[in-house]
Design a protein around this motif. Structure first.
Motif, PDB file in Angstrom:
ATOM      1  N   SER A 159      -7.009  -4.578  19.451  1.00 45.27           N
ATOM      2  CA  SER A 159      -6.099  -3.752  18.969  1.00 45.27           C
ATOM      3  C   SER A 159      -5.534  -2.611  19.729  1.00 45.27           C
ATOM      4  O   SER A 159      -4.652  -1.974  19.364  1.00 45.27           O
ATOM      5  CB  SER A 159      -6.901  -3.336  17.770  1.00 45.27           C
ATOM      6  OG  SER A 159      -8.250  -2.565  18.033  1.00 45.27           O
TER       7      SER A 159
ATOM      8  N   PRO B 152      -2.373  -5.583   7.216  1.00 47.40           N
ATOM      9  CA  PRO B 152      -3.575  -5.909   6.561  1.00 47.40           C
ATOM     10  C   PRO B 152      -3.429  -7.144   5.709  1.00 47.40           C
ATOM     11  O   PRO B 152      -2.395  -7.568   5.226  1.00 47.40           O
ATOM     12  CB  PRO B 152      -3.641  -4.341   5.638  1.00 47.40           C
ATOM     13  CG  PRO B 152      -2.974  -3.709   6.237  1.00 47.40           C
ATOM     14  CD  PRO B 152      -1.843  -4.250   6.897  1.00 47.40           C
ATOM     15  N   ARG B 153      -4.750  -7.701   5.562  1.00 46.51           N
ATOM     16  CA  ARG B 153      -4.586  -9.066   4.536  1.00 46.51           C
ATOM     17  C   ARG B 153      -4.766  -8.462   3.191  1.00 46.51           C
ATOM     18  O   ARG B 153      -5.650  -7.481   3.067  1.00 46.51           O
ATOM     19  CB  ARG B 153      -5.912  -9.809   4.999  1.00 46.51           C
ATOM     20  CG  ARG B 153      -5.838 -10.259   6.495  1.00 46.51           C
ATOM     21  CD  ARG B 153      -7.282 -10.937   6.831  1.00 46.51           C
ATOM     22  NE  ARG B 153      -7.145 -11.244   8.275  1.00 46.51           N
ATOM     23  CZ  ARG B 153      -8.092 -11.844   9.066  1.00 46.51           C
ATOM     24  NH1 ARG B 153      -9.382 -11.811   8.290  1.00 46.51           N
ATOM     25  NH2 ARG B 153      -8.170 -12.212  10.286  1.00 46.51           N
ATOM     26  N   ARG B 154      -4.046  -9.118   2.253  1.00 44.11           N
ATOM     27  CA  ARG B 154      -4.080  -8.622   0.959  1.00 44.11           C
ATOM     28  C   ARG B 154      -4.432  -9.460  -0.038  1.00 44.11           C
ATOM     29  O   ARG B 154      -3.945 -10.526   0.173  1.00 44.11           O
ATOM     30  CB  ARG B 154      -2.663  -7.920   0.601  1.00 44.11           C
ATOM     31  CG  ARG B 154      -2.382  -6.781   1.557  1.00 44.11           C
ATOM     32  CD  ARG B 154      -1.326  -6.010   0.829  1.00 44.11           C
ATOM     33  NE  ARG B 154      -0.932  -4.741   1.592  1.00 44.11           N
ATOM     34  CZ  ARG B 154      -1.410  -3.679   1.992  1.00 44.11           C
ATOM     35  NH1 ARG B 154      -2.448  -3.447   0.886  1.00 44.11           N
ATOM     36  NH2 ARG B 154      -1.213  -2.567   2.620  1.00 44.11           N
TER      37      ARG B 154
ATOM     38  N   SER C 128      -7.502  -4.825   0.078  1.00 42.26           N
ATOM     39  CA  SER C 128      -6.600  -4.829   1.468  1.00 42.26           C
ATOM     40  C   SER C 128      -7.855  -4.752   2.590  1.00 42.26           C
ATOM     41  O   SER C 128      -8.679  -3.885   2.663  1.00 42.26           O
ATOM     42  CB  SER C 128      -5.848  -3.378   1.610  1.00 42.26           C
ATOM     43  OG  SER C 128      -5.325  -3.429   2.770  1.00 42.26           O
ATOM     44  N   ILE C 129      -7.516  -5.494   3.523  1.00 47.72           N
ATOM     45  CA  ILE C 129      -8.222  -5.701   4.659  1.00 47.72           C
ATOM     46  C   ILE C 129      -7.734  -5.458   5.894  1.00 47.72           C
ATOM     47  O   ILE C 129      -6.909  -6.480   6.408  1.00 47.72           O
ATOM     48  CB  ILE C 129      -9.263  -6.945   4.674  1.00 47.72           C
ATOM     49  CG1 ILE C 129      -9.944  -7.462   3.338  1.00 47.72           C
ATOM     50  CG2 ILE C 129     -10.191  -7.209   5.913  1.00 47.72           C
ATOM     51  CD1 ILE C 129      -9.902  -8.607   3.108  1.00 47.72           C
ATOM     52  N   ASP C 130      -7.760  -4.440   6.484  1.00 47.71           N
ATOM     53  CA  ASP C 130      -7.284  -4.155   8.067  1.00 47.71           C
ATOM     54  C   ASP C 130      -8.379  -4.283   9.112  1.00 47.71           C
ATOM     55  O   ASP C 130      -9.165  -3.853   9.310  1.00 47.71           O
ATOM     56  CB  ASP C 130      -6.718  -2.595   8.188  1.00 47.71           C
ATOM     57  CG  ASP C 130      -5.948  -2.318   9.128  1.00 47.71           C
ATOM     58  OD1 ASP C 130      -6.141  -3.001  10.338  1.00 47.71           O
ATOM     59  OD2 ASP C 130      -5.312  -1.231   9.099  1.00 47.71           O
TER      60      ASP C 130
ATOM     61  N   ARG D 100     -10.776  -2.174  11.241  1.00 46.36           N
ATOM     62  CA  ARG D 100     -12.118  -2.457  10.471  1.00 46.36           C
ATOM     63  C   ARG D 100     -12.064  -1.612   9.182  1.00 46.36           C
ATOM     64  O   ARG D 100     -13.175  -0.848   8.890  1.00 46.36           O
ATOM     65  CB  ARG D 100     -13.259  -2.111  11.370  1.00 46.36           C
ATOM     66  CG  ARG D 100     -13.254  -3.301  12.469  1.00 46.36           C
ATOM     67  CD  ARG D 100     -14.520  -3.194  13.491  1.00 46.36           C
ATOM     68  NE  ARG D 100     -15.779  -3.577  12.888  1.00 46.36           N
ATOM     69  CZ  ARG D 100     -16.208  -4.804  12.843  1.00 46.36           C
ATOM     70  NH1 ARG D 100     -15.449  -5.735  13.234  1.00 46.36           N
ATOM     71  NH2 ARG D 100     -17.452  -4.915  12.200  1.00 46.36           N
TER      72      ARG D 100
ATOM     73  N   VAL E 214     -11.355  -1.509   4.907  1.00 43.66           N
ATOM     74  CA  VAL E 214     -11.348  -2.101   3.735  1.00 43.66           C
ATOM     75  C   VAL E 214     -11.027  -0.879   2.392  1.00 43.66           C
ATOM     76  O   VAL E 214     -11.709   0.094   2.463  1.00 43.66           O
ATOM     77  CB  VAL E 214     -12.402  -2.843   3.262  1.00 43.66           C
ATOM     78  CG1 VAL E 214     -12.248  -3.610   2.006  1.00 43.66           C
ATOM     79  CG2 VAL E 214     -13.023  -3.849   4.362  1.00 43.66           C
ATOM     80  N   HIS E 215      -9.981  -1.361   1.621  1.00 47.18           N
ATOM     81  CA  HIS E 215      -9.635  -0.636   0.697  1.00 47.18           C
ATOM     82  C   HIS E 215      -9.424  -1.379  -0.750  1.00 47.18           C
ATOM     83  O   HIS E 215      -9.190  -2.501  -0.780  1.00 47.18           O
ATOM     84  CB  HIS E 215      -8.288   0.126   0.614  1.00 47.18           C
ATOM     85  CG  HIS E 215      -8.430   1.060   1.893  1.00 47.18           C
ATOM     86  ND1 HIS E 215      -8.385   0.944   3.208  1.00 47.18           N
ATOM     87  CD2 HIS E 215      -8.214   2.436   1.709  1.00 47.18           C
ATOM     88  CE1 HIS E 215      -8.345   2.089   3.767  1.00 47.18           C
ATOM     89  NE2 HIS E 215      -8.679   3.079   2.848  1.00 47.18           N
TER      90      HIS E 215
ATOM     91  N   GLU F 232     -14.376 -10.358   6.880  1.00 44.01           N
ATOM     92  CA  GLU F 232     -13.161 -10.821   7.830  1.00 44.01           C
ATOM     93  C   GLU F 232     -13.142 -12.355   7.962  1.00 44.01           C
ATOM     94  O   GLU F 232     -11.783 -13.070   7.966  1.00 44.01           O
ATOM     95  CB  GLU F 232     -13.346 -10.054   9.217  1.00 44.01           C
ATOM     96  CG  GLU F 232     -12.277 -10.389  10.211  1.00 44.01           C
ATOM     97  CD  GLU F 232     -12.542 -10.441  11.570  1.00 44.01           C
ATOM     98  OE1 GLU F 232     -11.670 -11.155  12.298  1.00 44.01           O
ATOM     99  OE2 GLU F 232     -13.588 -10.094  12.007  1.00 44.01           O
TER     100      GLU F 232
END
Length: 251
Positions: free
Chosen positions: A142, A152-154, A159-161, A165, A167-168, A185
């Motif tokens: 990064s 981010p993966r949604r 949401s996973i950035d 590192r 998470v929301h 992850e």
């Protein structure tokens, strides 16, 4: 307390700059563990009491804590509970008893791994290297690649950035331990694919896993509680009975 000894030669890149806190009232054992870590160029501090270890951890901000369960006064379980209120350091618990209860209790309060006394210091260091390897790779990717960070993966509200590192759920940040994040992850990077417990552990530890594969169930349980997922009606992480886990659609 003991700090890192400077030794000649080039430090190994895979552990350079990491900080370790060794907490054990068996001082000779703690010194042996510290010496092995220092050979890997860790900065090491040793503490022989739980309350002192908490204060040291606040100041040192360690990357990994090697923590004996059987400490006098404040035991290792309570130390780990308090650590988890302010630190995401990897925690490896040392136990004199190879019992499932100790293992589950340790993981319940936020430990990432455990090892039974007597143990090989080389094995302990190898486990620590494996745990630290993934975050170091992510940091390198990064910050040093010069490439634009991946989005981010949604999964629905989740949401996973990976690069950050973070998470929301919606706008709310979710605080995960490093192992919890690494499991999330691994699953979120392979949506719809069923991963066995052993596969998850080996992905997270970046190597072969020897031990109780069902330890991953405890981490999954923590993850589900933190992201508001119901095992009976999962929105995010589905249990595939007799096989392992799969990242759901989030719908």
């Amino acid at each position: 307390m003991r700090s890192m000894d400077q030794s000649p030669g080039s430090p190994p890149e895979h552990t350079k700059g990491y900080r370790a806190l060794v907490v054990d009232d068996e001082v000779p054992l703690a010194e042996v563990v510290a010496s092995y870590l220092e050979r890997e160029q860790f900065e090491v501090v040793v503490s022989d009491a739980g309350a002192n270890a908490i204060a040291v951890a606040r100041e040192l901000d360690p990357d990994v804590v090697i923590l004996d369960i059987g400490l006098p006064g404040m035991d290792g379980f309570e130390v780990c509970r308090q650590l988890r209120t302010f630190s995401d350091a990897y925690v490896v618990m040392l136990t004199a008893r190879d019992t499932e209860l100790d293992t589950v209790l340790g993981l319940t309060v936020g430990a990432d791994d455990y090892i039974t006394k007597p143990f090989s210091p080389r094995e302990l260091v190898a486990r620590i290297r494996a745990m630290l390897r993934r975050p170091r790779i992510l940091q390198t990717a990064s910050h040093d690649s010069g490439q634009e960070a991946t989005p981010p993966r949604r999964f629905g509200a989740l949401s996973i950035d990976v690069a950050a590192r973070a998470v929301h759920i919606g706008e709310e940040p979710i605080l995960l331990t490093r192992t919890e994040f690494d499991i999330l992850e691994a699953l979120s990077g392979r949506p719809g694919v069923v991963l066995s417990r052993r596969q998850l552990l080996e992905i997270v530890r970046d190597g072969p896993w020897v031990g109780n594969e069902h330890l991953v169930d405890v981490h999954i349980g923590h993850l589900r509680r933190k992201i508001g997922d119901d095992a009976a009606r999962p929105r995010y992480i589905a249990t595939i009975r007799g096989v392992g886990y799969r990242m759901g659609s989030g719908q």
